[in-house]
Design a protein around this motif. Structure first.
Motif, PDB file in Angstrom:
ATOM      1  N   ALA A 295       0.931  -1.176  -0.044  1.00 19.55           N
ATOM      2  CA  ALA A 295       0.039   0.003  -0.072  1.00 19.55           C
ATOM      3  C   ALA A 295       0.750   1.283  -0.068  1.00 19.55           C
ATOM      4  O   ALA A 295       0.427   2.452   0.349  1.00 19.55           O
ATOM      5  CB  ALA A 295      -0.941   0.013   1.319  1.00 19.55           C
ATOM      6  N   GLY A 296       2.269   0.997  -0.356  1.00 22.13           N
ATOM      7  CA  GLY A 296       3.036   2.458  -0.265  1.00 22.13           C
ATOM      8  C   GLY A 296       2.218   3.627  -1.133  1.00 22.13           C
ATOM      9  O   GLY A 296       2.676   4.840  -0.819  1.00 22.13           O
ATOM     10  N   VAL A 297       1.868   3.246  -2.304  1.00 21.69           N
ATOM     11  CA  VAL A 297       1.439   4.303  -3.148  1.00 21.69           C
ATOM     12  C   VAL A 297       0.246   4.918  -2.557  1.00 21.69           C
ATOM     13  O   VAL A 297       0.112   6.187  -2.590  1.00 21.69           O
ATOM     14  CB  VAL A 297       1.099   3.620  -4.445  1.00 21.69           C
ATOM     15  CG1 VAL A 297       0.608   4.647  -5.414  1.00 21.69           C
ATOM     16  CG2 VAL A 297       2.110   2.691  -5.265  1.00 21.69           C
ATOM     17  N   SER A 298      -0.461   4.317  -1.787  1.00 27.34           N
ATOM     18  CA  SER A 298      -1.843   4.633  -1.222  1.00 27.34           C
ATOM     19  C   SER A 298      -1.446   5.429   0.047  1.00 27.34           C
ATOM     20  O   SER A 298      -1.892   6.620   0.384  1.00 27.34           O
ATOM     21  CB  SER A 298      -2.662   3.781  -0.922  1.00 27.34           C
ATOM     22  OG  SER A 298      -2.871   2.836  -1.918  1.00 27.34           O
ATOM     23  N   LEU A 299      -0.374   5.264   0.782  1.00 29.17           N
ATOM     24  CA  LEU A 299      -0.124   5.761   1.956  1.00 29.17           C
ATOM     25  C   LEU A 299       1.115   6.754   2.183  1.00 29.17           C
ATOM     26  O   LEU A 299       1.214   7.686   3.246  1.00 29.17           O
ATOM     27  CB  LEU A 299       0.402   4.783   3.306  1.00 29.17           C
ATOM     28  CG  LEU A 299      -0.896   4.038   4.035  1.00 29.17           C
ATOM     29  CD1 LEU A 299      -2.078   3.561   3.180  1.00 29.17           C
ATOM     30  CD2 LEU A 299      -0.139   2.814   4.768  1.00 29.17           C
ATOM     31  N   ALA A 300       1.733   7.015   1.035  1.00 33.49           N
ATOM     32  CA  ALA A 300       2.954   7.754   0.885  1.00 33.49           C
ATOM     33  C   ALA A 300       2.684   9.327   1.289  1.00 33.49           C
ATOM     34  O   ALA A 300       3.548   9.510   2.129  1.00 33.49           O
ATOM     35  CB  ALA A 300       3.510   7.638  -0.286  1.00 33.49           C
ATOM     36  N   TRP A 301       1.485   9.928   0.669  1.00 31.83           N
ATOM     37  CA  TRP A 301       1.425  11.287   1.168  1.00 31.83           C
ATOM     38  C   TRP A 301       1.083  11.372   2.775  1.00 31.83           C
ATOM     39  O   TRP A 301       1.552  12.235   3.281  1.00 31.83           O
ATOM     40  CB  TRP A 301       0.125  11.734   0.284  1.00 31.83           C
ATOM     41  CG  TRP A 301       0.621  12.238  -1.162  1.00 31.83           C
ATOM     42  CD1 TRP A 301       0.579  11.476  -2.295  1.00 31.83           C
ATOM     43  CD2 TRP A 301       1.659  13.207  -1.631  1.00 31.83           C
ATOM     44  NE1 TRP A 301       1.047  11.997  -3.275  1.00 31.83           N
ATOM     45  CE2 TRP A 301       1.663  12.917  -3.029  1.00 31.83           C
ATOM     46  CE3 TRP A 301       2.126  14.332  -0.862  1.00 31.83           C
ATOM     47  CZ2 TRP A 301       2.612  13.840  -3.609  1.00 31.83           C
ATOM     48  CZ3 TRP A 301       2.927  15.119  -1.627  1.00 31.83           C
ATOM     49  CH2 TRP A 301       3.356  15.018  -2.880  1.00 31.83           C
ATOM     50  N   GLY A 302       0.236  10.291   3.343  1.00 29.74           N
ATOM     51  CA  GLY A 302      -0.057  10.479   4.639  1.00 29.74           C
ATOM     52  C   GLY A 302       1.099  10.569   5.603  1.00 29.74           C
ATOM     53  O   GLY A 302       1.320  11.323   6.485  1.00 29.74           O
TER      54      GLY A 302
END
Ligand SMILES: Cc1cc2nc3c(=O)[nH]c(=O)nc-3n(C[C@H](O)[C@H](O)[C@H](O)COP(=O)(O)OP(=O)(O)OC[C@H]3O[C@@H](n4cnc5c(N)ncnc54)[C@H](O)[C@@H]3O)c2cc1C
Length: 318
Positions: A295-302
């Motif tokens: 899920a790195g693409v999904s969580l990176a900004w957070g």
């Protein structure tokens, strides 16, 4: 230099952007450039797959969803809003994170492939990773950041280099930290000419290590895939590629005899929980930001926003 970031995957680049755009002088040092990371192999749809912890993770995912939805509205980012289905041959509960998606609904029976009995239809941000990583790198450099390709052999060698170091080394954290909780989950995918698919499709029913999915990206379609725990081999394997194409073709016959354009392999940095915390490093502060699993693409900004806020507030900056 104010901050040294280790790693130029989606987590390192995004962290670099948040810090550089806040006015800090940032260098990213990475053993391999963005186009050779795990990140480039991702599908990549927003979601919380193979990642923890649940509550902090959901908060990072929410921030990620907002950021990616905004990027989907901008040309040239490689991110767009896409619709698709997660389907199953057995009753499929919606995952808890799907509740953040406004368009979530059960699939109509007519939307299910033959033999499938349940599924969910939703719209979410999807990134074409080679384009998205190029966009992130350019945005980082526009904000004044520098990217150097060089391996960090040990964290101790960084003493005195910068007052703050952020470790976004993905599966590399297993040796670098060292952190035995980080385990690679190998994912192999096939890039094919798109015979006309418009919606993405995910089926998590297969026996591990298999998973079947298709992500159309304009003229190409990314076909997957595998979840091979503990496997480090970054070379694509022809027998796996063949099985991926066969699995996908069985679901969507348009893929039979499809033209294969390439293969990608990524090592998901799996860990029971993302490690996002700081510790002292010889008079400097070391932030960890790794273990984002599937899920790195999904969580990176957070994750990047949380670290940038702490660094800017001076929390944990020694
Ligand atoms: C097939 C596949 C499909 C996926 N699908 C999705 C999806 O749909 N949605 C989603 O959100 N996620 C998905 N993921 C997961 C996602 O790709 C990863 O969670 C993410 O790429 C991890 O990013 P990262 O920046 O932490 O690590 P990486 O991309 O692996 O980057 C690590 C960086 O650290 C550097 N590094 C490591 N060790 C050192 C060292 N000692 N010195 C210097 N540099 C070092 C590397 O060179 C590299 O630059 C998928 C992954 C795969 C493999």
């Amino acid at each position: 230099m104010d901050v040294l970031v280790i790693g130029a995957g989606v987590c390192g680049l995004t962290t670099g952007i948040c810090l550089a755009e806040a006015g800090l002088s940032v260098t990213i040092r990475a053993a391999v450039p963005p186009e050779r990371t795990t990140s480039v192999a991702a599908g990549a749809v927003w979601g919380m797959v193979r990642v923890g912890p649940p509550e902090r993770g959901l908060s990072w995912a929410r921030t990620g969803l907002e950021a990616l939805c905004k990027l989907a509205a901008e040309p040239g980012t490689g991110v767009r809003m896409a619709s698709g289905r997660e389907v199953s041959r057995t009753p499929l509960e919606a995952y808890h994170w799907m509740e953040l998606l406004p368009g979530l609904r059960p699939c109509e029976p007519s939307e299910l492939p033959e033999g499938f009995t349940s599924g969910w239809h939703y719209t979410a941000p999807v990134a074409t990773m080679p384009v998205y990583l190029d966009y992130l790198r350019a945005r980082f450099e526009r904000a004044g950041g520098t990217l150097e390709v060089a391996a960090v052999r040990s964290l101790a060698e960084l003493a005195g280099v910068a007052p703050v170091v952020v470790n976004c080394s993905g599966v590399g954290a297993r040796d670098l930290v060292p952190d035995p909780a980080v385990v690679p989950v190998r994912g192999q995918v096939v890039i094919a000419a798109n015979p006309g698919l418009e919606e993405f499709y995910v089926n998590r029913d297969e026996e591990p290590p298999w998973i079947t999915y298709m992500f159309p990206h304009g003229d190409t379609v990314l076909l997957g895939g595998t979840n091979e725990e503990g496997a480090w081999d970054e070379e694509p394997k022809p027998d796996i590629a063949e099985r991926i194409v066969a699995q996908c073709s069985a679901i969507d016959p348009r893929l039979r005899g499809v033209t294969i354009l390439g293969h990608r392999v990524g090592l998901r940095p799996s860990r029971p929980e993302v490690r996002l915390e700081s510790e002292p490093l010889d008079g400097a502060v070391l932030w960890h930001n790794y273990g984002h699993g599937g899920a790195g693409v999904s969580l990176a900004w957070g994750c990047a926003a949380e670290i940038a806020a702490a660094i800017l507030e001076g929390a944990g900056t020694g």
